[in-house]
Design a protein around this motif. Sequence first.
Motif, PDB file in Angstrom:
ATOM      1  N   TYR A 214       6.459  -8.449  17.473  1.00 32.41           N
ATOM      2  CA  TYR A 214       5.534  -9.238  16.663  1.00 32.41           C
ATOM      3  C   TYR A 214       4.508  -8.263  16.073  1.00 32.41           C
ATOM      4  CZ  TYR A 214       3.214 -13.775  15.718  1.00 32.41           C
ATOM      5  OH  TYR A 214       2.679 -14.892  15.138  1.00 32.41           O
ATOM      6  N   LEU A 215       4.417  -8.234  14.748  1.00 33.67           N
ATOM      7  CA  LEU A 215       3.602  -7.278  14.013  1.00 33.67           C
ATOM      8  C   LEU A 215       2.505  -7.994  13.232  1.00 33.67           C
ATOM      9  CD1 LEU A 215       3.095  -4.489  12.448  1.00 33.67           C
ATOM     10  CD2 LEU A 215       4.925  -5.264  10.899  1.00 33.67           C
ATOM     11  N   SER A 216       1.331  -7.364  13.155  1.00 38.96           N
ATOM     12  CA  SER A 216       0.251  -7.916  12.335  1.00 38.96           C
ATOM     13  C   SER A 216      -0.429  -6.803  11.542  1.00 38.96           C
ATOM     14  CB  SER A 216      -0.791  -8.612  13.216  1.00 38.96           C
ATOM     15  OG  SER A 216      -1.865  -9.114  12.429  1.00 38.96           O
ATOM     16  N   THR A 217      -0.967  -7.170  10.394  1.00 36.28           N
ATOM     17  CA  THR A 217      -1.781  -6.271   9.586  1.00 36.28           C
ATOM     18  C   THR A 217      -3.007  -7.035   9.123  1.00 36.28           C
ATOM     19  OG1 THR A 217      -1.712  -4.641   7.789  1.00 36.28           O
ATOM     20  CG2 THR A 217      -0.683  -6.778   7.356  1.00 36.28           C
ATOM     21  N   THR A 218      -3.781  -6.437   8.207  1.00 35.57           N
ATOM     22  CA  THR A 218      -4.943  -7.118   7.646  1.00 35.57           C
ATOM     23  C   THR A 218      -4.653  -7.682   6.265  1.00 35.57           C
ATOM     24  OG1 THR A 218      -6.520  -5.813   8.936  1.00 35.57           O
ATOM     25  CG2 THR A 218      -7.351  -6.837   6.935  1.00 35.57           C
ATOM     26  N   ASP A 219      -4.120  -6.837   5.367  1.00 32.75           N
ATOM     27  CA  ASP A 219      -3.874  -7.273   3.998  1.00 32.75           C
ATOM     28  C   ASP A 219      -2.698  -6.487   3.432  1.00 32.75           C
ATOM     29  OD1 ASP A 219      -4.164  -8.282   1.371  1.00 32.75           O
ATOM     30  OD2 ASP A 219      -5.470  -6.608   0.844  1.00 32.75           O
ATOM     31  N   LEU A 220      -1.646  -7.183   3.027  1.00 28.70           N
ATOM     32  CA  LEU A 220      -0.457  -6.506   2.492  1.00 28.70           C
ATOM     33  C   LEU A 220      -0.795  -5.672   1.265  1.00 28.70           C
ATOM     34  CD1 LEU A 220       2.587  -5.979   2.428  1.00 28.70           C
ATOM     35  CD2 LEU A 220       2.850  -8.151   1.180  1.00 28.70           C
ATOM     36  N   GLY A 221      -1.679  -6.178   0.415  1.00 22.95           N
ATOM     37  CA  GLY A 221      -2.011  -5.471  -0.808  1.00 22.95           C
ATOM     38  C   GLY A 221      -2.614  -4.097  -0.572  1.00 22.95           C
ATOM     39  N   SER A 222      -3.310  -3.929   0.558  1.00 25.84           N
ATOM     40  CA  SER A 222      -3.946  -2.642   0.831  1.00 25.84           C
ATOM     41  C   SER A 222      -2.929  -1.537   1.099  1.00 25.84           C
ATOM     42  CB  SER A 222      -4.902  -2.758   2.020  1.00 25.84           C
ATOM     43  OG  SER A 222      -4.202  -3.069   3.206  1.00 25.84           O
ATOM     44  N   TRP A 223      -1.709  -1.899   1.476  1.00 26.44           N
ATOM     45  CA  TRP A 223      -0.688  -0.879   1.727  1.00 26.44           C
ATOM     46  C   TRP A 223      -0.282  -0.183   0.431  1.00 26.44           C
ATOM     47  CZ3 TRP A 223       0.779   0.984   6.356  1.00 26.44           C
ATOM     48  CH2 TRP A 223       0.369   0.262   7.473  1.00 26.44           C
ATOM     49  N   ALA A 224      -0.193  -0.926  -0.664  1.00 26.36           N
ATOM     50  CA  ALA A 224       0.166  -0.308  -1.944  1.00 26.36           C
ATOM     51  C   ALA A 224      -0.899   0.657  -2.411  1.00 26.36           C
ATOM     52  CB  ALA A 224       0.398  -1.392  -2.988  1.00 26.36           C
ATOM     53  N   GLU A 225      -2.155   0.336  -2.154  1.00 27.96           N
ATOM     54  CA  GLU A 225      -3.257   1.169  -2.620  1.00 27.96           C
ATOM     55  C   GLU A 225      -3.484   2.388  -1.744  1.00 27.96           C
ATOM     56  OE1 GLU A 225      -8.027   0.769  -3.739  1.00 27.96           O
ATOM     57  OE2 GLU A 225      -6.889  -0.993  -3.055  1.00 27.96           O
ATOM     58  N   HIS A 226      -3.275   2.237  -0.426  1.00 27.87           N
ATOM     59  CA  HIS A 226      -3.719   3.288   0.484  1.00 27.87           C
ATOM     60  C   HIS A 226      -2.596   4.002   1.241  1.00 27.87           C
ATOM     61  CE1 HIS A 226      -7.857   2.198  -0.226  1.00 27.87           C
ATOM     62  NE2 HIS A 226      -7.551   0.927  -0.006  1.00 27.87           N
ATOM     63  N   HIS A 227      -1.371   3.519   1.154  1.00 22.82           N
ATOM     64  CA  HIS A 227      -0.277   4.224   1.828  1.00 22.82           C
ATOM     65  C   HIS A 227       1.022   3.973   1.071  1.00 22.82           C
ATOM     66  CE1 HIS A 227       1.961   6.256   4.914  1.00 22.82           C
ATOM     67  NE2 HIS A 227       2.652   5.173   5.224  1.00 22.82           N
ATOM     68  N   SER A 228       1.796   3.010   1.530  1.00 24.55           N
ATOM     69  CA  SER A 228       3.053   2.667   0.872  1.00 24.55           C
ATOM     70  C   SER A 228       3.443   1.248   1.251  1.00 24.55           C
ATOM     71  CB  SER A 228       4.164   3.640   1.297  1.00 24.55           C
ATOM     72  OG  SER A 228       5.431   3.140   0.912  1.00 24.55           O
ATOM     73  N   ARG A 229       3.463   0.388   0.256  1.00 28.71           N
ATOM     74  CA  ARG A 229       3.896  -0.987   0.502  1.00 28.71           C
ATOM     75  C   ARG A 229       5.336  -1.014   0.990  1.00 28.71           C
ATOM     76  NH1 ARG A 229       5.987  -5.542  -2.353  1.00 28.71           N
ATOM     77  NH2 ARG A 229       4.823  -7.481  -1.901  1.00 28.71           N
ATOM     78  N   GLU A 230       6.160  -0.126   0.451  1.00 26.61           N
ATOM     79  CA  GLU A 230       7.581  -0.089   0.819  1.00 26.61           C
ATOM     80  C   GLU A 230       7.760   0.299   2.286  1.00 26.61           C
ATOM     81  OE1 GLU A 230       6.261   1.240  -1.932  1.00 26.61           O
ATOM     82  OE2 GLU A 230       7.055  -0.324  -3.283  1.00 26.61           O
ATOM     83  N   ARG A 231       6.953   1.274   2.753  1.00 24.59           N
ATOM     84  CA  ARG A 231       7.087   1.703   4.146  1.00 24.59           C
ATOM     85  C   ARG A 231       6.629   0.594   5.085  1.00 24.59           C
ATOM     86  NH1 ARG A 231      10.879   3.554   3.589  1.00 24.59           N
ATOM     87  NH2 ARG A 231      10.849   3.831   5.840  1.00 24.59           N
ATOM     88  N   TYR A 232       5.551  -0.105   4.720  1.00 24.94           N
ATOM     89  CA  TYR A 232       5.131  -1.202   5.576  1.00 24.94           C
ATOM     90  C   TYR A 232       6.181  -2.310   5.601  1.00 24.94           C
ATOM     91  CZ  TYR A 232       2.654  -5.025   7.705  1.00 24.94           C
ATOM     92  OH  TYR A 232       2.324  -6.066   8.538  1.00 24.94           O
ATOM     93  N   LEU A 233       6.765  -2.625   4.454  1.00 21.28           N
ATOM     94  CA  LEU A 233       7.783  -3.668   4.421  1.00 21.28           C
ATOM     95  C   LEU A 233       9.046  -3.257   5.188  1.00 21.28           C
ATOM     96  CD1 LEU A 233       7.441  -5.022   0.778  1.00 21.28           C
ATOM     97  CD2 LEU A 233       6.631  -6.059   2.913  1.00 21.28           C
ATOM     98  N   ALA A 234       9.297  -1.949   5.264  1.00 23.28           N
ATOM     99  CA  ALA A 234      10.411  -1.490   6.106  1.00 23.28           C
ATOM    100  C   ALA A 234      10.136  -1.814   7.570  1.00 23.28           C
ATOM    101  CB  ALA A 234      10.617   0.011   5.926  1.00 23.28           C
TER     102      ALA A 234
END
Length: 266
Positions: free
Chosen positions: A160-180
């Motif tokens: 079970y995984l949680s984050t704060t905001d999906l949009g922040s991954w695109a800006e600060h790391h990689s949305r694709e890696r988080y979605l993986a």
Amino acid sequence: MVTVPGYANDLTLAAQLADAADKITTARFGALDLAVRRKPDRTPVTDADTAVEDAVRALLSEHRPADTVAGEERGGSVPDTGRAWVLDPIDGTKSFLRGVPVWATLIALVDGGEPVVGMISAPLLGRRWWASDGDGAWVRDHAGERRISVSAVAELSDAYLSTTDLGSWAEHHSRERYLALVDACWETRAFGDFWSHCLVAEGAIDLAAEPIVNPWDVAAAQVLVTEAGGVFSDIHGRPGFTGGSALSANSLLHSPALELLREPGK
């Protein structure tokens, strides 16, 4: 509250600081005259944020005058040596503003560059978490006070995984890696901010990942998660609360999660 030698006196003081903070935040939550402004990074700050930090700093000046203080609203830095209190008066200010009860005051004591006491108080959730070096992690809620530990889930496919905001991954790391990582896990949510890491410490969820954090966002969470038997690092695997991102997990899932978050060639 259960206390033991070591940092027991500091833990007791942290609880007193949290009590003072709770009185201010609960009184200002939902107030029609709440004053709000935007900081240079576009994040909001309310009169409750500054009032809490000022109150906590005043108490620390009285009870720990030799210690350094660093807070989100009034500034300060955390030295590599000596003792420093690290404050986030309201973690989850956006929720606080919108009337969502998921916010907390975060208080940490850092000694020699390492968090050794963590206090996280979420009064509208009716929950308070705390930990100190070598003395375990604890929570108090409607069921009483109990020691907590991370889960024993061993496979990402069961996690079970949680984050704060999906949009922040695109800006600060990689949305694709988080979605993986999302695709590899059984279930995902966005409990957000402090709560994700607290739920990891409780064993209610297994992973919490954030692509951008400040030291005051996670210093208390680090000691809570590690004292609960978990692992806390940034999303590149570097231990500590100063890396600018955060990944908390049980020891079985931390490395597999890092592998999925790692960008190719880095």
